[in-house]
Design a protein around this motif. Structure first.
Motif, short mmCIF file in Angstrom:
data_model
loop_
_atom_site.label_atom_id
_atom_site.label_comp_id
_atom_site.label_asym_id
_atom_site.label_seq_id
_atom_site.Cartn_x
_atom_site.Cartn_y
_atom_site.Cartn_z
N PRO A 73 0.67 -1.23 -0.04
CA PRO A 73 -0.09 0.19 -0.01
C PRO A 73 0.95 1.37 0.14
O PRO A 73 0.47 2.33 -0.75
N ASN A 74 2.07 1.36 0.88
CA ASN A 74 2.79 2.42 0.71
C ASN A 74 3.58 2.97 -0.69
O ASN A 74 3.91 3.91 -0.66
N GLU A 75 3.22 2.16 -1.45
CA GLU A 75 3.82 2.46 -2.91
C GLU A 75 2.78 3.05 -3.82
O GLU A 75 2.89 3.80 -4.93
N THR A 76 1.42 3.01 -3.25
CA THR A 76 0.48 4.21 -3.81
C THR A 76 -0.10 5.14 -2.76
O THR A 76 -0.24 6.23 -3.46
N TYR A 77 -0.29 4.95 -1.71
CA TYR A 77 -0.56 5.77 -0.54
C TYR A 77 0.62 6.20 0.18
O TYR A 77 1.31 5.16 0.74
N GLY A 78 0.51 7.65 0.72
CA GLY A 78 1.54 7.79 1.65
C GLY A 78 2.99 7.98 1.19
O GLY A 78 3.95 7.33 1.69
N LEU A 79 3.23 8.38 -0.01
CA LEU A 79 4.65 8.07 -0.51
C LEU A 79 5.55 9.37 -0.06
O LEU A 79 6.80 8.86 0.18
N ASN A 80 4.73 10.13 0.99
CA ASN A 80 5.89 11.02 1.62
C ASN A 80 5.99 10.47 3.20
O ASN A 80 6.35 10.99 4.14
N GLN A 81 5.57 9.35 3.33
CA GLN A 81 5.65 8.63 4.78
C GLN A 81 6.49 7.33 4.56
O GLN A 81 6.72 6.84 3.53
N SER A 82 6.65 6.79 5.81
CA SER A 82 7.13 5.43 5.68
C SER A 82 6.37 4.39 5.36
O SER A 82 4.83 4.39 5.78
N ALA A 83 6.77 3.24 5.13
CA ALA A 83 5.93 2.14 4.97
C ALA A 83 5.49 1.59 6.34
O ALA A 83 4.07 1.22 6.38
N ASP A 84 6.08 1.70 7.34
CA ASP A 84 5.56 1.48 8.79
C ASP A 84 4.37 2.32 9.04
O ASP A 84 3.47 1.64 9.79
N VAL A 273 -0.25 10.86 -2.93
CA VAL A 273 -0.83 9.48 -3.56
C VAL A 273 -0.21 9.52 -5.06
O VAL A 273 -0.07 10.47 -5.87
N ARG A 274 0.20 8.13 -5.37
CA ARG A 274 0.82 8.10 -6.54
C ARG A 274 0.20 8.50 -7.80
O ARG A 274 0.79 8.96 -8.82
N PHE A 275 -1.13 8.41 -7.77
CA PHE A 275 -1.96 8.69 -8.93
C PHE A 275 -2.37 10.24 -8.92
O PHE A 275 -2.88 10.59 -10.13
N ASP A 276 -1.76 10.66 -7.94
CA ASP A 276 -2.12 12.36 -8.15
C ASP A 276 -1.11 13.05 -8.90
O ASP A 276 -0.14 12.93 -8.43
N MET A 277 -1.54 13.48 -10.04
CA MET A 277 -0.79 14.02 -10.95
C MET A 277 -0.05 15.49 -10.33
O MET A 277 1.28 15.62 -10.61
N ASP A 278 -0.64 16.28 -9.69
CA ASP A 278 -0.04 17.26 -8.83
C ASP A 278 -0.39 17.16 -7.60
O ASP A 278 -1.42 17.45 -6.88
N LYS A 279 0.61 16.67 -6.74
CA LYS A 279 0.29 16.13 -5.39
C LYS A 279 -0.15 17.15 -4.48
O LYS A 279 -0.95 16.85 -3.47
N ALA A 280 0.66 18.25 -4.52
CA ALA A 280 0.40 19.11 -3.60
C ALA A 280 -0.93 19.77 -3.71
O ALA A 280 -1.75 20.03 -2.96
N GLN A 281 -1.32 20.13 -4.99
CA GLN A 281 -2.52 20.65 -5.37
C GLN A 281 -3.80 19.69 -4.96
O GLN A 281 -4.72 19.94 -4.56
N ALA A 282 -3.74 18.45 -5.37
CA ALA A 282 -4.52 17.23 -4.83
C ALA A 282 -4.91 17.57 -3.20
O ALA A 282 -5.95 17.33 -3.05
N ALA A 283 -3.75 17.47 -2.48
CA ALA A 283 -4.09 17.63 -1.14
C ALA A 283 -4.82 18.84 -0.77
O ALA A 283 -5.75 18.95 0.00
N VAL A 284 -4.59 20.09 -1.32
CA VAL A 284 -5.34 21.22 -1.19
C VAL A 284 -6.68 20.82 -1.61
O VAL A 284 -7.73 21.24 -0.68
N THR A 285 -6.97 20.47 -2.52
CA THR A 285 -8.42 20.31 -3.09
C THR A 285 -9.15 19.26 -2.14
O THR A 285 -10.40 19.36 -1.80
N ARG A 286 -8.44 18.14 -1.83
CA ARG A 286 -9.05 17.18 -0.98
C ARG A 286 -9.67 17.76 0.37
O ARG A 286 -10.64 17.54 0.74
N LYS A 287 -8.75 18.68 0.84
CA LYS A 287 -9.25 19.12 2.09
C LYS A 287 -10.37 20.27 1.91
O LYS A 287 -11.42 20.19 2.81
#
Length: 331
Positions: A73-84, A273-287
């Motif tokens: 799962p960490n290869e798709t979600y939480g790319l800026n986090q540890s696998a743990d 998230v790996r599939f978010d093309m603009d990861k920073a903007q996707a996080a802003v939009t999500r919130k």
């Protein structure tokens, strides 16, 4: 539905107050398997699930086009986090730390005068993996492809446009098509060749561009048909859009891929998230989107949420807690 039926404040994206659906929810059938139980267990054949409910005078139907398991799962979600860290959050939520299951759920809205389909699943390209079951599910729920009058593309990733063409011909022969101009212009641009977007570019040329004569574009707050409005929600893709569906003062938000996992994307909206093309903007939009949904106590349908893909969120911790639909729409 009590306080789910009245919204008083102006939403972040919406021009007028809205309220969430408050009508009976009907489960057509649960998990009709095409092959053996062992096939279903390993997900080579996805369950054929549909679920419908009323929204004012509209009928809304969700159809599971398929589902797909994956590891790491960490290869798709939480790319800026540890696998743990990713595994620990999954475990905390009673999910396996080393496996994900992703569902794909197009939505149909029958307004009485228009039959509007949002996204088209995997199509023929997914059938070897037990997916591409949208048309089968629509027929099971009482709709034939020629009854679809409008196909809306929330964005143009392959799992949303794969079902547009069947055998080189339009799968929905009587439909017109609606999408955002920003999204279309990005994907058809030949500058995508030689970039990570090349495969997506080629998919759009094959699946969307042949329908160009029947394609119309909307901008932010543009109307698809009366009662359905598009809203910019960029980040997951360059022109990703969400949609407000409203009838008789009741409303629901179709969030498409604003959040792709009910735990990893909602409880931790800042996680990449790996599939978010603009990861920073996707996080802003999500919130922004889920702050609005939580504050206004709206129901939403998310393309990758657990089937039937509908629920609510409430603010909590670093993000939001997903509350799936249950019997509240049956009474």
């Amino acid at each position: 539905m009590g306080d789910h039926s009245t919204i008083s404040r102006r939403s972040l994206f919406l021009a007028a107050g809205v309220s969430t659906l408050a009508a009976p929810l009907v489960l057509n059938r649960a998990a009709v398997f095409a092959q053996s139980e062992s096939d279903a267990t390993d997900m080579r054949v996805s369950p054929l699930d549909t679920r419908s409910f009323k929204l004012g005078s509209f009928r809304i139907l969700t159809v599971r086009d398929g589902m797909r398991p994956s590891g790491a799962p960490n290869e798709t979600y939480g790319l800026n986090q540890s696998a743990d860290a990713v595994g620990a959050l999954l475990t905390e939520n009673f999910l396996p730390a080393d496996t994900l299951v992703n569902s794909f759920t197009p939505t149909l809205v029958d307004t009485g005068s228009e039959v509007v389909l949002f996204d088209t699943g995997m199509g023929e390209g997914g059938r070897d993996a037990g997916m591409g079951r949208l048309v089968e599910g629509l027929k099971y729920a009482g709709y034939t492809p020629d009854q679809i009058s409008v196909v809306v593309l929330t964005h143009m990733h392959g799992d949303h446009i794969g079902g547009l063409m069947e055998g080189g011909k339009p799968a929905f022969p009587n439909a017109r098509y609606v999408t955002g101009r920003t999204e279309y212009d990005f994907w058809v641009n030949p500058e995508r060749m030689g970039t990570p977007a090349e495969q997506g570019h080629q998919g759009v040329l094959a699946k969307v561009q042949p329908l160009a004569e029947k394609l119309t574009f909307i901008e932010n707050e543009g109307q698809v048909v009366p009662g359905i409005t598009g809203l910019d929600a960029f980040g997951h893709s360059p022109g990703h859009m969400i949609f407000r569906v409203e009838s008789e003062g009741k409303a629901i938000i179709l969030t498409a891929d604003t959040a792709n996992h009910y735990v990893l994307s909602l409880q931790r909206p800042d996680w990449e998230v790996r599939f978010d093309m603009d990861k920073a903007q996707a996080a802003v939009t999500r919130k922004k989107v889920f702050d609005m949904i939580a504050t206004d106590r709206l129901a939403f349908i998310g393309y990758h949420m657990p089937f039937p893909a509908a629920g609510f969120v409430e603010k909590g911790g670093e993000g939001y807690r997903f509350v799936p639909v249950s019997y509240q729409f049956d009474i």
